[in-house]
Design an enzyme around this catalytic site. Structure first.
Site, PDB file in Angstrom:
ATOM      1  N   ASP A   9      28.407  92.603 -17.229  1.00 13.56           N
ATOM      2  CA  ASP A   9      29.269  93.855 -16.594  1.00 13.56           C
ATOM      3  C   ASP A   9      29.233  94.855 -16.070  1.00 13.56           C
ATOM      4  O   ASP A   9      29.839  95.087 -15.569  1.00 13.56           O
ATOM      5  CB  ASP A   9      30.477  94.516 -17.642  1.00 13.56           C
ATOM      6  CG  ASP A   9      31.266  92.769 -18.397  1.00 13.56           C
ATOM      7  OD1 ASP A   9      32.460  92.570 -18.061  1.00 13.56           O
ATOM      8  OD2 ASP A   9      30.450  92.442 -19.775  1.00 13.56           O
ATOM      9  N   HIS A  11      29.376  93.968 -12.759  1.00 10.68           N
ATOM     10  CA  HIS A  11      30.420  93.919 -11.101  1.00 10.68           C
ATOM     11  C   HIS A  11      30.267  94.766  -9.797  1.00 10.68           C
ATOM     12  O   HIS A  11      30.844  95.671  -9.460  1.00 10.68           O
ATOM     13  CB  HIS A  11      31.979  95.097 -11.960  1.00 10.68           C
ATOM     14  CG  HIS A  11      32.746  94.221 -12.585  1.00 10.68           C
ATOM     15  ND1 HIS A  11      33.454  93.619 -12.576  1.00 10.68           N
ATOM     16  CD2 HIS A  11      32.746  94.736 -14.108  1.00 10.68           C
ATOM     17  CE1 HIS A  11      34.402  93.441 -14.026  1.00 10.68           C
ATOM     18  NE2 HIS A  11      33.416  93.669 -15.187  1.00 10.68           N
ATOM     19  N   ASP A  50      29.964  88.748 -15.717  1.00  9.80           N
ATOM     20  CA  ASP A  50      30.060  89.918 -14.356  1.00  9.80           C
ATOM     21  C   ASP A  50      29.366  90.647 -13.510  1.00  9.80           C
ATOM     22  O   ASP A  50      29.700  91.435 -13.295  1.00  9.80           O
ATOM     23  CB  ASP A  50      31.700  90.700 -15.017  1.00  9.80           C
ATOM     24  CG  ASP A  50      32.839  89.858 -15.318  1.00  9.80           C
ATOM     25  OD1 ASP A  50      33.061  88.839 -14.480  1.00  9.80           O
ATOM     26  OD2 ASP A  50      33.568  89.840 -16.545  1.00  9.80           O
ATOM     27  N   ASP A  85      34.653  86.078 -16.172  1.00  8.75           N
ATOM     28  CA  ASP A  85      36.072  85.700 -15.994  1.00  8.75           C
ATOM     29  C   ASP A  85      35.817  86.243 -13.877  1.00  8.75           C
ATOM     30  O   ASP A  85      36.526  85.514 -13.882  1.00  8.75           O
ATOM     31  CB  ASP A  85      36.981  86.481 -16.395  1.00  8.75           C
ATOM     32  CG  ASP A  85      36.876  88.213 -16.990  1.00  8.75           C
ATOM     33  OD1 ASP A  85      35.345  87.748 -17.093  1.00  8.75           O
ATOM     34  OD2 ASP A  85      38.207  87.622 -17.350  1.00  8.75           O
ATOM     35  N   HIS A  86      35.049  87.254 -13.785  1.00  2.77           N
ATOM     36  CA  HIS A  86      35.149  87.353 -12.612  1.00  2.77           C
ATOM     37  C   HIS A  86      34.952  87.047 -11.646  1.00  2.77           C
ATOM     38  O   HIS A  86      34.683  86.903 -10.235  1.00  2.77           O
ATOM     39  CB  HIS A  86      34.973  89.336 -12.268  1.00  2.77           C
ATOM     40  CG  HIS A  86      36.061  90.375 -12.686  1.00  2.77           C
ATOM     41  ND1 HIS A  86      36.882  91.138 -12.239  1.00  2.77           N
ATOM     42  CD2 HIS A  86      36.476  90.252 -13.649  1.00  2.77           C
ATOM     43  CE1 HIS A  86      37.573  91.450 -12.528  1.00  2.77           C
ATOM     44  NE2 HIS A  86      37.552  91.730 -14.024  1.00  2.77           N
ATOM     45  N   HIS A 193      32.087  90.755 -21.457  1.00  2.96           N
ATOM     46  CA  HIS A 193      33.680  91.007 -21.278  1.00  2.96           C
ATOM     47  C   HIS A 193      34.009  92.712 -21.827  1.00  2.96           C
ATOM     48  O   HIS A 193      34.241  93.107 -20.768  1.00  2.96           O
ATOM     49  CB  HIS A 193      34.054  89.758 -22.404  1.00  2.96           C
ATOM     50  CG  HIS A 193      35.259  89.866 -21.789  1.00  2.96           C
ATOM     51  ND1 HIS A 193      35.607  89.712 -20.139  1.00  2.96           N
ATOM     52  CD2 HIS A 193      36.447  89.828 -22.514  1.00  2.96           C
ATOM     53  CE1 HIS A 193      37.479  89.668 -20.383  1.00  2.96           C
ATOM     54  NE2 HIS A 193      37.756  89.328 -21.288  1.00  2.96           N
ATOM     55  N   HIS A 195      33.494  96.338 -22.634  1.00  2.00           N
ATOM     56  CA  HIS A 195      33.061  97.082 -21.868  1.00  2.00           C
ATOM     57  C   HIS A 195      32.869  98.411 -22.168  1.00  2.00           C
ATOM     58  O   HIS A 195      32.342  99.680 -21.430  1.00  2.00           O
ATOM     59  CB  HIS A 195      34.336  97.743 -20.297  1.00  2.00           C
ATOM     60  CG  HIS A 195      34.301  97.060 -19.277  1.00  2.00           C
ATOM     61  ND1 HIS A 195      34.942  97.545 -17.804  1.00  2.00           N
ATOM     62  CD2 HIS A 195      34.040  95.783 -19.185  1.00  2.00           C
ATOM     63  CE1 HIS A 195      34.680  95.888 -17.034  1.00  2.00           C
ATOM     64  NE2 HIS A 195      34.433  95.032 -17.798  1.00  2.00           N
TER      65      HIS A 195
END
Length: 374
Positions: A9, A11, A50, A85-86, A193, A195
């Site tokens: 994650d 991002h 992610d 999912d991102h 997933h 955080h």
């Protein structure tokens, strides 16, 4: 013994509509995680989804990731990765990260479980992956976990990568699977997933390393308790041991909810309390004020504080309840006290009655008639 770094994650490329510095924050913490991997002399990196904030990242995001992969490839550190999912590609689209496969990036399990056997320091390791499955793919997930269990049979050292919310670790209504659905014959289960950092012994060692930077103010409590970080895992003879490394380039955030008289002092107090933890970056303060005060006055007050960046404050004004005559039981009197207008009171009574009768068309007619009259 094999050593690897587990992150998730990141991002990369995430932005804030109001704070320009936020995009760089995600690059900073990702690059710090890569430097930790190099310093720890890991054999490989696991990324559990992610990686990017979107499946179509911008040029700057791609450049940051390319530079990191080149640095890792020079040191012969491969990366094993599943989609979250991102960053999961849409339908038949290609993965943005996939163009760097020549630099040692291995994408596992886009649409179904996939695994690979690799040898590190003379030790065979099986690495399996399942990318994020939700929506119409959700019903397929349990079957993919069964495939993962079968595929790892016979391996002493094995790692499963998955990007899902698991019940009971997360809110059941928002989970695609349960912990009991996971295969239990792996040495380490690398989840993504969630955080916040999670570590569980469920048979194998399971962990969510958490995001490397905050994505919402819901993560503030976790940040203040545990910080943000990555996992360094030592794997030997089928047993995984976890060493947590905190990231130092995370931008701290705080949430302050107060009233017009005290909010400045409360902001100063929380900044003083965490002064030693904040680091070099100015923290972000999310301010909520309950009471009557103008936004202009708030902005003028916030200029007095140089040690923080402020998201747009929220002002929640307290609405006084109408003064209804004592002992009144008439609905009309409540409407009249609140609206202070006879015509609006008549309209409110009519709409209320139509609502009670379930007559939507009559409500529309009343509203349309009022609009024409005005």
């Amino acid at each position: 013994m094999v050593r690897f770094l587990h992150m998730s994650d990141t991002h990369i490329g995430a932005k804030s509509l109001t704070i320009e510095e936020r995009e760089q924050d995600y690059y900073d913490t990702f690059q710090e995680a890569v430097e930790i991997a190099i310093d720890e002399k890991v054999d490989f990196i696991i990324h559990s989804g992610d990686l990017f904030d979107t499946w179509i990242p911008g040029n700057r995001s791609m450049k940051v990731f390319r530079d990191a992969m080149m640095k890792l490839n020079d040191r012969q550190i491969p990366v094993f990765y599943v989609f979250g999912d991102h960053d999961r590609p849409r339908r038949n689209s290609e993965s943005a990260a996939g163009i760097f496969d020549f630099l040692g990036l291995h994408i596992l399990g886009r649409d179904e479980f996939a695994g690979i056997e690799r040898e590190f320091s003379g030790m065979k390791v099986f690495i399996g992956g399942i990318s994020n499955m939700k929506g119409y793919l959700r019903n397929q997930l349990k079957e993919e976990y069964k495939k993962a269990e079968s595929a790892s049979t016979g391996y002493k050292n094995s790692i499963l990568i998955s990007h899902q919310a698991l019940d009971p670790i997360f809110i059941p209504e928002q989970c695609e699977a349960k912990v009991n659905d996971l295969p239990m014959n792996y040495s380490y289960i690398a989840m993504g997933h969630l955080h916040d950092f999670v570590e569980r012994e469920i048979g194998p060692l399971l962990s969510y390393p958490g995001s490397t930077e905050l994505k919402s103010d819901r993560e503030i409590n976790g940040l203040l308790k545990m910080g943000k970080g990555i996992n360094v895992i030592d794997l030997d003879n089928g047993v995984a041991s976890l060493h947590r490394v905190k990231l130092k380039k995370v931008r701290y955030q705080f949430k302050v909810e107060s009233d017009p008289e005290n909010y400045l002092e409360e902001i100063k107090s929380i900044l003083d309390k965490y002064a030693n933890a904040i680091g070099e970056k100015k923290p972000i303060v999310n301010l909520i004020i309950n009471g009557q005060i103008s936004m202009e006055e708030v902005y003028e007050d916030l200029k007095k504080i140089n040690g923080a960046i402020f998201n747009r404050p929220q002002i929640l004004k307290i609405v006084d309840m109408p003064n209804v005559p004592s002992g009144s039981s008439e609905l009309r009197e409540y409407f009249q006290a609140f609206l202070k207008d006879q015509k609006l009171t008549d309209l409110a009574m009519k709409v209320f009655q139509h609502t009670a009768d379930g007559d939507k068309e009559a409500i529309i007619r009343e509203a349309a008639g009022e609009a024409i009259d005005n």
